[in-house]
Design an enzyme around this catalytic site. Sequence first.
Site, PDB file in Angstrom:
ATOM      1  N   PRO A 133     -29.443  25.656  -0.004  1.00 33.69           N
ATOM      2  CA  PRO A 133     -29.437  26.841   0.830  1.00 33.69           C
ATOM      3  C   PRO A 133     -30.664  26.955   1.711  1.00 33.69           C
ATOM      4  CG  PRO A 133     -30.278  27.397  -1.308  1.00 33.69           C
ATOM      5  CD  PRO A 133     -30.134  25.904  -1.261  1.00 33.69           C
ATOM      6  N   GLU A 134     -30.443  27.421   2.928  1.00 33.41           N
ATOM      7  CA  GLU A 134     -31.547  27.986   3.689  1.00 33.41           C
ATOM      8  C   GLU A 134     -31.318  29.496   3.661  1.00 33.41           C
ATOM      9  OE1 GLU A 134     -32.916  25.887   7.035  1.00 33.41           O
ATOM     10  OE2 GLU A 134     -32.175  23.961   6.350  1.00 33.41           O
TER      11      GLU A 134
ATOM     12  N   LYS B 224     -35.523  32.854   1.010  1.00 38.82           N
ATOM     13  CA  LYS B 224     -34.572  32.126   0.165  1.00 38.82           C
ATOM     14  C   LYS B 224     -34.482  32.739  -1.232  1.00 38.82           C
ATOM     15  CE  LYS B 224     -35.940  27.969   2.650  1.00 38.82           C
ATOM     16  NZ  LYS B 224     -36.733  26.722   2.567  1.00 38.82           N
TER      17      LYS B 224
ATOM     18  N   ARG C  45     -41.708  16.233   3.140  1.00 37.99           N
ATOM     19  CA  ARG C  45     -40.344  16.447   3.633  1.00 37.99           C
ATOM     20  C   ARG C  45     -40.156  15.649   4.915  1.00 37.99           C
ATOM     21  NH1 ARG C  45     -38.000  20.921   1.605  1.00 37.99           N
ATOM     22  NH2 ARG C  45     -36.114  19.818   2.171  1.00 37.99           N
TER      23      ARG C  45
END
Length: 354
Positions: free
Chosen positions: A2-3, A51, A320
């Site tokens: 999820p974002e 989030k 990332r």
Amino acid sequence: MPEGHTVHRLAAAFRDGLVGGPVRTSSPQGRFTEAAQIDRMVLLGAEAVGKHLFLAFAPSDDVDLDAPVVRWVHVHLGLYGSWTFAGEPGFAVLHAIGAPRVRVGEQESALPEPDGDDDDGDGRGAGTADWRYLLPRPTTRLRIQGPRGLADLTGPTACELLDGAGRQAIIDRLGPDPLREDADPERFVRRVLASCSPIATLLMNQQVVAGIGNIYRAELLFRARLDPFVPGTELGRGLVEGIWEDLVELMRYGARTGRIVTTQPEHRLLDARIMERTRQNGDDDPTVVPREQSFYVYHRQTLPCRLCGTEVRSQELAGRTVYWCPGCQKVRSRKAAWIGQHPAAPWALETGDD
DNA sequence: GCTGCATGCGCAG
DNA sequence: TGCGCCTGCAGCT
């Protein structure tokens, strides 16, 4: 998975289907031992901040959310977490597109129904579609069951019981959330302009802005034509404000539809032409043609840019992967104005809604 | 069946 | 900066 937009959809699904009445809570996996403390309480509210999902529980429904008696379940899905909804027709359906998944029959395990209308003799009961008898998966951290349906949580990074102060402490360390009415864009702008970190790092920092994940980051930078490695201090205020505006639009679309779409229709067409050209150049491998037309650069490394044909690159940054087009994303200057396309157009030509 | 990867994050050092 | 953790699944063998 999820974002932030997904978590807002989840909160809406809870408000739709479970908030307002008493619920049963349990931890089939056993790891959320506090589940017993809120069992049979009323689910008072559900909200998303970045989030993070917060579910409010209270002994009765005539309690204010800020009352000391309110207990908060804090859930962060991390990389692998997910909620699965099951319930009567219409339960959580509006919000089931995207990350909240509704179970399909083949994956269900069901107990026999107690009223004996099991007429097919397979021991699973005639009502395998009856959500009330769905066995949770063994990895289910938390099950919340109400009169109309249930929600199962698996694989979260965080699932904990907090008081009001604990919840506030988490919110206090988050930057503004573009999907919240109470968000203060100025906090975001100031943090970015004051930091020597690369803009790509800043956008993923939840203290700078809450709710962005790797996809929105990559696509935002592309739409701003911004070099991911430019320090925040090198950017102009107008550009950073433009990024915020763009983000609000993109995430609102994501929250509405459950899908992240950042490409404009004319650029998807251009993409098809580029693909055709590369094939003429001898690359006959049909797998280089992406099915997904939603992104400019995310996960498109080694493919030609939809706009200029330059090979999209990827690189690790602070653990990332960053994706960008070296051809398009050349903005590095403090004087640079916002030149990204306003996003109202990208989905305007899509037929139908959702 | 096994391996690696994924839209995250917190912690130790 | 690197590691461990949470889980599901695609793409291998």
